[in-house]
Design a protein around this motif. Sequence first.
Motif, short mmCIF file in Angstrom:
data_model
loop_
_atom_site.label_atom_id
_atom_site.label_comp_id
_atom_site.label_asym_id
_atom_site.label_seq_id
_atom_site.Cartn_x
_atom_site.Cartn_y
_atom_site.Cartn_z
N ARG A 9 70.46 62.77 33.29
CA ARG A 9 71.32 63.88 31.69
C ARG A 9 73.06 63.82 32.55
NH1 ARG A 9 72.41 68.09 33.76
NH2 ARG A 9 70.51 67.66 35.60
N ASP A 15 77.51 68.66 27.26
CA ASP A 15 75.91 68.73 27.18
C ASP A 15 74.87 68.03 26.44
OD1 ASP A 15 76.72 69.11 24.40
OD2 ASP A 15 76.05 71.37 24.05
N THR A 58 72.24 67.52 28.71
CA THR A 58 71.09 68.39 27.77
C THR A 58 70.51 68.79 27.32
OG1 THR A 58 72.15 69.51 29.98
CG2 THR A 58 70.67 70.87 28.49
N SER A 69 73.62 73.69 28.45
CA SER A 69 75.00 73.85 29.94
C SER A 69 75.76 74.41 29.27
CB SER A 69 74.50 72.44 30.02
OG SER A 69 74.93 71.38 29.46
N HIS A 88 66.95 71.96 34.38
CA HIS A 88 67.99 70.82 34.44
C HIS A 88 69.56 71.88 33.46
CE1 HIS A 88 65.59 68.07 35.58
NE2 HIS A 88 64.72 68.18 34.90
N THR A 89 69.00 72.35 32.53
CA THR A 89 70.88 72.83 31.83
C THR A 89 71.59 73.25 33.05
OG1 THR A 89 68.93 73.50 29.53
CG2 THR A 89 71.23 74.21 29.74
N ALA A 121 73.06 70.95 34.99
CA ALA A 121 74.41 70.35 34.21
C ALA A 121 75.60 71.18 34.32
CB ALA A 121 73.92 70.05 32.63
#
Length: 559
Positions: free
Chosen positions: A25, A40, A43, A375, A401-402, A405
């Motif tokens: 990602r 993004d 993401t 993100s 994860h977002t 990022a």
Amino acid sequence: MPHALDADVVRTWCALALDALGRAREEIDAINVYPVADGDTGTNLYLTVESAARAVDAVFDGHATTGPGSRPGLAEAVRAMAHGALIGARGNSGTILAQLLRGMAEVLAAGDEDHRAPGPPPDEAGLLRRALRRAVESAYEGVARPVEGTVLTVAVAAADAAASAAGDAATVARAAHERARTALAATPGQLEVLGRAGVVDAGGQGLVEVLGALAAALAGTTPVPAAAAAPSPRPTRAWRHEGCPADLGGDAATGAAPAFEVIYLLDAGDDAVARLRTRLDALGESLVVVGGDGLWNVHVHVDDAGAAVEAGIEAGRPHRIRITHFGAAAQEATRVGEPAQRAVVALVPGEGLAALCAEAGATVVGVRPGEPPASGELVQAIRRANAREVVLLPNDADLRHTAAAAAEQARTEGVRVALIPTRSPVQGIAALAVHESARRFDEDVVAMTAAAGATRYAELTVAERQSWTMAGVCQAGDVLGLIDGDVAVIGAELAFTAETVLDRMLAAGGEMVTLVLGAGVPDTVADRLQRHVRGGHLAVDTVVYRGGQQTAPLLIGIE
């Protein structure tokens, strides 16, 4: 050992694709320069596949409640995958990926149903070849102005390779993946903006990860990372169908980019959507309209966001509307003065919690039910905070994860960012309570992390369907008490279930109980729980906030 093309493989495919996109990602976000360099794409692809994986898991969970050994068929699994991707699609590439999966699902589901009757086993390799071809056709039906050197180019290459590959389904999938990697390496020579930046297409790299996961699921191996292979000539255009362009031509975006990205789900008929495509194509660019059977995902870049939404209203019923201002960051930069030394950015799910965190000095990003922030939104919030150092509180395990990022993107812009892995808003509240901007950055981060880590958390929610849990079988409408993310208590009434959860948590000790009431929960519930804590735990204090969150009637923190 190669695996049969069945529902189990679909579930494994989704899980492997999600894992691969999770690892890649940040790299995909970093090379995202087309159609908008908003960092993004990785993401967005991850969130799209995550929605697909959840839908497939829900189908398996539903079958598990009907009895031991009950499993969905291939048709049910791929349709769930396609529907999940459609309703969770994010950004330009995520929307196109959703349509690719939908095209594959059409063929795979029909093939599965055709072979339900007694007879010879299905030709899985042939079915997969047709599915990959239909995926490409579906994607072109959804994209208003296809451009060469993008995810579409990679998809065509994969379908071309599958069409000529001999062998079983695993061999076909492997050939598609290998050709897709080669096509990805060639994208900088096909799209000028990629060549100038010296990167491959971000959406194309994401698709290579997804195809690699499919090949691994069928072969029973580990996915091969999407490292681009050596360039090769452009893929052939052997396929044709009415309504598809003869090649991948199309002008790349020129001039100033539109100000807004507009995305929404739309309930509408085919005729209304055809008129909507025409209108939105005139309003902006990067138009992608995917879906069918009355439900569509609409994505477009425009200067007049209101007009894009109004067009959806005229066509049907738009919902889950998301509008992102591409130029917001630049405009913020012209308005702000000298950066502050430190700021806190917090993701929160309710207006009450947002007000509480804002009062504590945090820059707040609202989290709407079923619509996790991208993100890009978090990066804008970090920029809006206008500080040299930022502490980021995701307050939800699913947003890690977002948030990661966004943190990585902000670091490339010179901001020092620390991500504290808060898994619940009550942990975020605890971290904010000990935040002191006068301390050294590292000391402040350690103190906030320690406070969050020392806060055990629970939430009360309502079961949507019958399901197996760690606490036993729940029925639709039951109140579930989750402690640290796992179902620990099943009850019939909110306050009584919350009392049970509190007793279990306080059995391990605690000095402070935080109760955050969701939208519509009466104050009498908080009064009852406060009396319960005082009656059984004399030395424990209780504080109550009205959070207003829609997703959970009650959040509990124990410090």
